[in-house]
Scaffold this active site. Structure first.
Site, short mmCIF file in Angstrom:
data_model
loop_
_atom_site.label_atom_id
_atom_site.label_comp_id
_atom_site.label_asym_id
_atom_site.label_seq_id
_atom_site.Cartn_x
_atom_site.Cartn_y
_atom_site.Cartn_z
N SER A 61 0.82 -1.21 0.00
CA SER A 61 0.00 0.00 0.00
C SER A 61 0.86 1.26 0.00
O SER A 61 1.99 1.27 0.48
CB SER A 61 -0.91 0.02 1.23
N1 SAH Z 1 -0.62 -5.06 4.05
C1 SAH Z 1 0.12 -5.32 2.84
C2 SAH Z 1 -0.63 -4.94 1.57
C3 SAH Z 1 -1.65 -5.92 1.32
S1 SAH Z 1 -2.26 -6.10 -0.31
C4 SAH Z 1 1.48 -4.69 2.83
O1 SAH Z 1 1.81 -3.95 3.75
O2 SAH Z 1 2.24 -4.96 1.90
C5 SAH Z 1 -3.56 -7.21 0.15
C6 SAH Z 1 -3.13 -8.59 0.46
O3 SAH Z 1 -4.28 -9.30 0.93
C7 SAH Z 1 -2.63 -9.38 -0.73
O4 SAH Z 1 -1.37 -9.90 -0.45
C8 SAH Z 1 -3.66 -10.49 -0.90
O5 SAH Z 1 -3.13 -11.71 -1.35
C9 SAH Z 1 -4.20 -10.63 0.51
N2 SAH Z 1 -5.51 -11.23 0.63
C10 SAH Z 1 -6.59 -11.11 -0.17
N3 SAH Z 1 -7.62 -11.81 0.32
C11 SAH Z 1 -7.19 -12.40 1.48
C12 SAH Z 1 -7.78 -13.26 2.47
N4 SAH Z 1 -9.04 -13.67 2.38
N5 SAH Z 1 -7.03 -13.64 3.50
C13 SAH Z 1 -5.74 -13.24 3.63
N6 SAH Z 1 -5.12 -12.45 2.74
C14 SAH Z 1 -5.84 -12.02 1.69
#
Ligand code: SAH
Length: 216
Positions: A61
């Site tokens: 993000s």
């Molecule tokens: N917090 C992260 C950014 C996250 S992007 C950072 O600091 O880099 C969102 C993430 O959520 C992605 O890696 C995606 O694979 C994950 N995601 C999506 N659906 C999910 C779920 N149901 N459970 C766990 N992770 C999930």
């Protein structure tokens, strides 16, 4: 490149002017080496005002979004925090600077493993990673004082509300597939209150209580 200087510049130009005030949050953003949470060829962009690709169609993000979400959690230092969507691990590292224990769930195994490797090499021993569907929360470790969802969801997953302790706060981007708004849920004496915050765009939360795998 002087990454420390780039971090200070990021704080001064992207975070403070847009209203981030919590000094502990600003200090964590000054400290955590964001460039080590992206691939090497992208490190020169790590402190730019944008989200960046981390592989598997996912993103780390934008720094401002990380700072806003963290500030909204009002961390004092003794909280157990659940993060849904580990991604690169950057947000979890910021949370680890500001609270006691971080439980973070990622559905894509390669990302979870890479993030875990980063926590180990940077010495974050208070971060626990689980591979799975984070819309189900992490029942064995619940309740949590704070829950942060870092992927866009049509609604707050019910298990997360159940796993929030009294006095707890959930922050999540809620909306449609392409645009969301940060929602803040507070639980107090069993009652829930909801507040709307910043508009945002996150990759989708895919899981039982998020988006279905095939929904577009
Ligand atoms: N917090 C992260 C950014 C996250 S992007 C950072 O600091 O880099 C969102 C993430 O959520 C992605 O890696 C995606 O694979 C994950 N995601 C999506 N659906 C999910 C779920 N149901 N459970 C766990 N992770 C999930």
């Amino acid at each position: 490149m002087d990454f420390k200087e780039l971090r200070e510049y990021m704080v001064e130009t992207q975070l403070i002017p847009r209203g981030i005030k919590d000094e502990r949050v600003l200090d964590a953003m000054r400290k955590v080496p964001r460039h080590l949470f992206v691939d090497e060829y992208m490190q020169y962009k790590a402190y730019d005002d944008m989200a960046l690709p981390i592989g598997e169609d996912q993103t780390i993000s934008q720094p401002y979004m990380v700072a806003v979400m963290t500030e909204l959690l009002q961390l004092k230092g003794d909280e157990r925090v659940l993060e849904v969507g580990t991604g690169s691990g950057y947000q979890a590292a910021i949370l680890a600077e500001l609270s006691k224990e971080i439980f973070t769930v990622e559905r894509i195994a390669v990302l979870a493993k890479k993030a875990e490797e980063r926590f180990r090499s940077l010495g974050y021993s208070n971060v626990y990673v689980r591979i799975g569907d984070g819309t189900l929360g992490w029942p064995e470790e619940s309740p949590f004082n704070r829950i942060l969802v870092t992927a866009g969801t049509p609604r707050i997953p019910l298990p997360l509300i159940e796993q929030l302790s009294d006095g707890g706060i959930i922050v999540a981007p809620v909306g449609d597939r392409f645009s969301q708004q940060l929602i803040i849920i507070k639980k107090s004496k069993g009652a829930l209150s909801e507040q709307l915050h910043t508009p945002c765009v996150f990759v989708p939360l895919i899981g039982e209580y998020g988006w279905g795998r095939d929904e577009d």
